[in-house]
Every structure is written in C-alpha cells, then in structure tokens.
Motif scaffolding. Structure first.
Motif, PDB file in Angstrom:
ATOM      1  N   ASN A  17     -44.719 -11.688  -0.552  1.00 50.85           N
ATOM      2  CA  ASN A  17     -43.938 -12.873  -0.173  1.00 50.85           C
ATOM      3  C   ASN A  17     -44.774 -13.926   0.546  1.00 50.85           C
ATOM      4  O   ASN A  17     -44.263 -14.696   1.333  1.00 50.85           O
ATOM      5  CB  ASN A  17     -42.760 -12.453   0.717  1.00 50.85           C
ATOM      6  CG  ASN A  17     -43.214 -11.792   2.002  1.00 50.85           C
ATOM      7  OD1 ASN A  17     -44.403 -11.519   2.174  1.00 50.85           O
ATOM      8  ND2 ASN A  17     -42.283 -11.540   2.897  1.00 50.85           N
ATOM      9  N   LYS A  18     -46.081 -13.918   0.272  1.00 50.83           N
ATOM     10  CA  LYS A  18     -46.993 -14.865   0.928  1.00 50.83           C
ATOM     11  C   LYS A  18     -47.532 -15.874  -0.081  1.00 50.83           C
ATOM     12  O   LYS A  18     -47.544 -15.613  -1.277  1.00 50.83           O
ATOM     13  CB  LYS A  18     -48.178 -14.109   1.536  1.00 50.83           C
ATOM     14  CG  LYS A  18     -47.796 -12.859   2.319  1.00 50.83           C
ATOM     15  CD  LYS A  18     -47.590 -13.172   3.770  1.00 50.83           C
ATOM     16  CE  LYS A  18     -47.453 -11.913   4.615  1.00 50.83           C
ATOM     17  NZ  LYS A  18     -46.731 -10.798   3.969  1.00 50.83           N
ATOM     18  N   ARG A  19     -48.034 -16.979   0.441  1.00 54.21           N
ATOM     19  CA  ARG A  19     -48.583 -17.998  -0.453  1.00 54.21           C
ATOM     20  C   ARG A  19     -49.791 -17.507  -1.232  1.00 54.21           C
ATOM     21  O   ARG A  19     -50.055 -17.978  -2.331  1.00 54.21           O
ATOM     22  CB  ARG A  19     -48.971 -19.253   0.343  1.00 54.21           C
ATOM     23  CG  ARG A  19     -47.760 -20.066   0.744  1.00 54.21           C
ATOM     24  CD  ARG A  19     -48.126 -21.473   1.178  1.00 54.21           C
ATOM     25  NE  ARG A  19     -46.914 -22.212   1.470  1.00 54.21           N
ATOM     26  CZ  ARG A  19     -46.769 -23.526   1.297  1.00 54.21           C
ATOM     27  NH1 ARG A  19     -47.786 -24.228   0.852  1.00 54.21           N
ATOM     28  NH2 ARG A  19     -45.635 -24.117   1.575  1.00 54.21           N
ATOM     29  N   ASN A  20     -50.536 -16.569  -0.647  1.00 55.98           N
ATOM     30  CA  ASN A  20     -51.717 -16.050  -1.346  1.00 55.98           C
ATOM     31  C   ASN A  20     -51.426 -14.728  -2.044  1.00 55.98           C
ATOM     32  O   ASN A  20     -52.348 -14.073  -2.528  1.00 55.98           O
ATOM     33  CB  ASN A  20     -52.893 -15.913  -0.373  1.00 55.98           C
ATOM     34  CG  ASN A  20     -52.618 -14.899   0.722  1.00 55.98           C
ATOM     35  OD1 ASN A  20     -51.505 -14.364   0.812  1.00 55.98           O
ATOM     36  ND2 ASN A  20     -53.608 -14.621   1.543  1.00 55.98           N
ATOM     37  N   ASP A  21     -50.163 -14.365  -2.090  1.00 56.21           N
ATOM     38  CA  ASP A  21     -49.754 -13.119  -2.753  1.00 56.21           C
ATOM     39  C   ASP A  21     -48.254 -13.184  -2.965  1.00 56.21           C
ATOM     40  O   ASP A  21     -47.482 -12.650  -2.181  1.00 56.21           O
ATOM     41  CB  ASP A  21     -50.137 -11.914  -1.893  1.00 56.21           C
ATOM     42  CG  ASP A  21     -49.678 -10.604  -2.512  1.00 56.21           C
ATOM     43  OD1 ASP A  21     -49.399 -10.571  -3.729  1.00 56.21           O
ATOM     44  OD2 ASP A  21     -49.600  -9.605  -1.769  1.00 56.21           O
ATOM     45  N   ASN A  32     -46.129 -12.629 -11.044  1.00 62.10           N
ATOM     46  CA  ASN A  32     -47.037 -12.973  -9.958  1.00 62.10           C
ATOM     47  C   ASN A  32     -47.248 -14.479 -10.050  1.00 62.10           C
ATOM     48  O   ASN A  32     -47.991 -14.955 -10.916  1.00 62.10           O
ATOM     49  CB  ASN A  32     -48.362 -12.231 -10.117  1.00 62.10           C
ATOM     50  CG  ASN A  32     -49.333 -12.540  -8.992  1.00 62.10           C
ATOM     51  OD1 ASN A  32     -49.188 -13.554  -8.293  1.00 62.10           O
ATOM     52  ND2 ASN A  32     -50.319 -11.701  -8.816  1.00 62.10           N
ATOM     53  N   VAL A  33     -46.576 -15.241  -9.186  1.00 56.97           N
ATOM     54  CA  VAL A  33     -46.619 -16.704  -9.258  1.00 56.97           C
ATOM     55  C   VAL A  33     -47.631 -17.299  -8.280  1.00 56.97           C
ATOM     56  O   VAL A  33     -47.628 -18.514  -8.037  1.00 56.97           O
ATOM     57  CB  VAL A  33     -45.226 -17.323  -9.015  1.00 56.97           C
ATOM     58  CG1 VAL A  33     -44.240 -16.865 -10.074  1.00 56.97           C
ATOM     59  CG2 VAL A  33     -44.697 -17.010  -7.629  1.00 56.97           C
ATOM     60  N   LEU A  47     -40.788 -23.420  -4.354  1.00 58.03           N
ATOM     61  CA  LEU A  47     -41.015 -22.145  -5.031  1.00 58.03           C
ATOM     62  C   LEU A  47     -41.057 -20.992  -4.031  1.00 58.03           C
ATOM     63  O   LEU A  47     -40.567 -19.895  -4.302  1.00 58.03           O
ATOM     64  CB  LEU A  47     -42.327 -22.211  -5.823  1.00 58.03           C
ATOM     65  CG  LEU A  47     -42.589 -21.125  -6.868  1.00 58.03           C
ATOM     66  CD1 LEU A  47     -41.391 -20.938  -7.784  1.00 58.03           C
ATOM     67  CD2 LEU A  47     -43.820 -21.471  -7.682  1.00 58.03           C
ATOM     68  N   MET A  48     -41.618 -21.235  -2.850  1.00 56.82           N
ATOM     69  CA  MET A  48     -41.729 -20.186  -1.833  1.00 56.82           C
ATOM     70  C   MET A  48     -40.367 -19.732  -1.297  1.00 56.82           C
ATOM     71  O   MET A  48     -40.270 -18.677  -0.682  1.00 56.82           O
ATOM     72  CB  MET A  48     -42.610 -20.658  -0.674  1.00 56.82           C
ATOM     73  CG  MET A  48     -44.111 -20.627  -0.966  1.00 56.82           C
ATOM     74  SD  MET A  48     -44.716 -18.994  -1.410  1.00 56.82           S
ATOM     75  CE  MET A  48     -44.487 -18.103   0.138  1.00 56.82           C
ATOM     76  N   ARG A  49     -39.332 -20.523  -1.540  1.00 58.73           N
ATOM     77  CA  ARG A  49     -37.993 -20.109  -1.097  1.00 58.73           C
ATOM     78  C   ARG A  49     -37.597 -18.789  -1.750  1.00 58.73           C
ATOM     79  O   ARG A  49     -36.761 -18.055  -1.215  1.00 58.73           O
ATOM     80  CB  ARG A  49     -36.953 -21.185  -1.432  1.00 58.73           C
ATOM     81  CG  ARG A  49     -37.082 -22.437  -0.593  1.00 58.73           C
ATOM     82  CD  ARG A  49     -36.170 -23.533  -1.078  1.00 58.73           C
ATOM     83  NE  ARG A  49     -34.758 -23.164  -0.977  1.00 58.73           N
ATOM     84  CZ  ARG A  49     -33.772 -23.827  -1.589  1.00 58.73           C
ATOM     85  NH1 ARG A  49     -34.045 -24.871  -2.332  1.00 58.73           N
ATOM     86  NH2 ARG A  49     -32.528 -23.438  -1.448  1.00 58.73           N
ATOM     87  N   ALA A  50     -38.171 -18.516  -2.907  1.00 55.10           N
ATOM     88  CA  ALA A  50     -37.832 -17.280  -3.611  1.00 55.10           C
ATOM     89  C   ALA A  50     -38.987 -16.280  -3.591  1.00 55.10           C
ATOM     90  O   ALA A  50     -38.998 -15.319  -4.359  1.00 55.10           O
ATOM     91  CB  ALA A  50     -37.428 -17.594  -5.053  1.00 55.10           C
ATOM     92  N   ALA A  51     -39.940 -16.472  -2.698  1.00 58.11           N
ATOM     93  CA  ALA A  51     -41.093 -15.570  -2.622  1.00 58.11           C
ATOM     94  C   ALA A  51     -40.662 -14.157  -2.265  1.00 58.11           C
ATOM     95  O   ALA A  51     -39.936 -13.940  -1.301  1.00 58.11           O
ATOM     96  CB  ALA A  51     -42.081 -16.095  -1.579  1.00 58.11           C
ATOM     97  N   GLY A  52     -41.078 -13.193  -3.048  1.00 57.52           N
ATOM     98  CA  GLY A  52     -40.741 -11.802  -2.800  1.00 57.52           C
ATOM     99  C   GLY A  52     -39.277 -11.476  -3.060  1.00 57.52           C
ATOM    100  O   GLY A  52     -38.786 -10.442  -2.625  1.00 57.52           O
TER     101      GLY A  52
END
Ligand code: HEM
Length: 88
Positions: A17-21, A32-33, A47-52
């Motif tokens: 759930n990280k920007r680099n992963d 894997n975005v 896009l990070m709102r849906a990370a992980g």
C-alpha cells in the motif's frame, strides 16, 4: 507470456500500500500498479486512494469506460481470492 498468474489474498494485497510498492484489485484482478502511478492521468494521489485495496468501485465510479485489463496487462499479478474476493 512471462507472467505466471497466481491466486492472491486481500491480506497479501493489503501489504502493498505504498507509493514504491503498490498493488490493487480491479474487477477481481490483482495488479502491481507501482510503475503505473507515474502514468495515471488522474494523478498519483487519486490512484493511491485504492492502494492495497479493492479499487473496483472507485474505478467504476470515476471512469467505467477505461479498459483496465488492457492498460495494466503487463502489471497483472493474478486473481484475488479469499475474503474480499469478487468471485464466488
Ligand atoms: C483518470 C486509468 C484507477 C481516479 C483516468 C484516465 C485513465 C485512468 C485512462 C483518463 C480517463 C479519461 O480521460 O477518459 C486508470 C487505471 C486505473 C485507475 C488503469 C487502475 C488502476 C483509478 C482509481 C481512482 C482513479 C482507483 C480513484 C479515485 C481517476 C480520476 C481521473 C482518472 C479522478 C480523472 C482525472 C481528470 O479527469 O482530470 N484514470 N485509473 N483512477 N482516474 Fe484513473
């Protein structure tokens, strides 16, 4: 192709759930975005709102016309299974 698609649980997706992963579920597919973040027309933050997480609803609310399967073909890891999976 070189992709070995496999089953992935939501628990495993949640670890990325990280920007680099950054992994994300869209319509039952796990992607894997991480590298797509820089190219998302809506920006990294959106896009990070849906990370992980399962980003299907956010995705469909925002741009149901976008072909995620096509855009993210090379980023696909596998299929989401277990708790939170879309497929029965
Ligand atoms: C815009 C792709 C996930 C929010 C866009 C556009 C594309 C795209 C191609 C331009 C759409 C157009 O102009 O017709 C993707 C892909 C995703 C994804 C492949 C899968 C990972 C998300 C998620 C959100 C989001 C999870 C969360 C809210 C947005 C927003 C815009 C946008 C707000 C509009 C930007 C604007 O109009 O200025 N995305 N997106 N996207 N995306 Fe995504």
């Amino acid at each position: 192709g070189v992709n070995e698609l496999r089953r992935v649980t939501m628990d495993e997706v949640a670890l990325h759930n990280k920007r680099n992963d950054c992994w994300m579920v869209i319509s039952g597919n796990v992607y894997n975005v991480t590298h797509y973040l820089d190219y998302h027309p809506g920006g990294k933050g959106e896009l990070m709102r849906a990370a992980g997480k399962d980003g299907t609803d956010l995705f469909n609310d925002t741009h149901p016309w976008v072909n995620a399967e096509g855009v993210l073909r090379e980023c696909m890891i596998g299929f989401c299974t277990g708790p939170g999976a879309l497929q029965a």
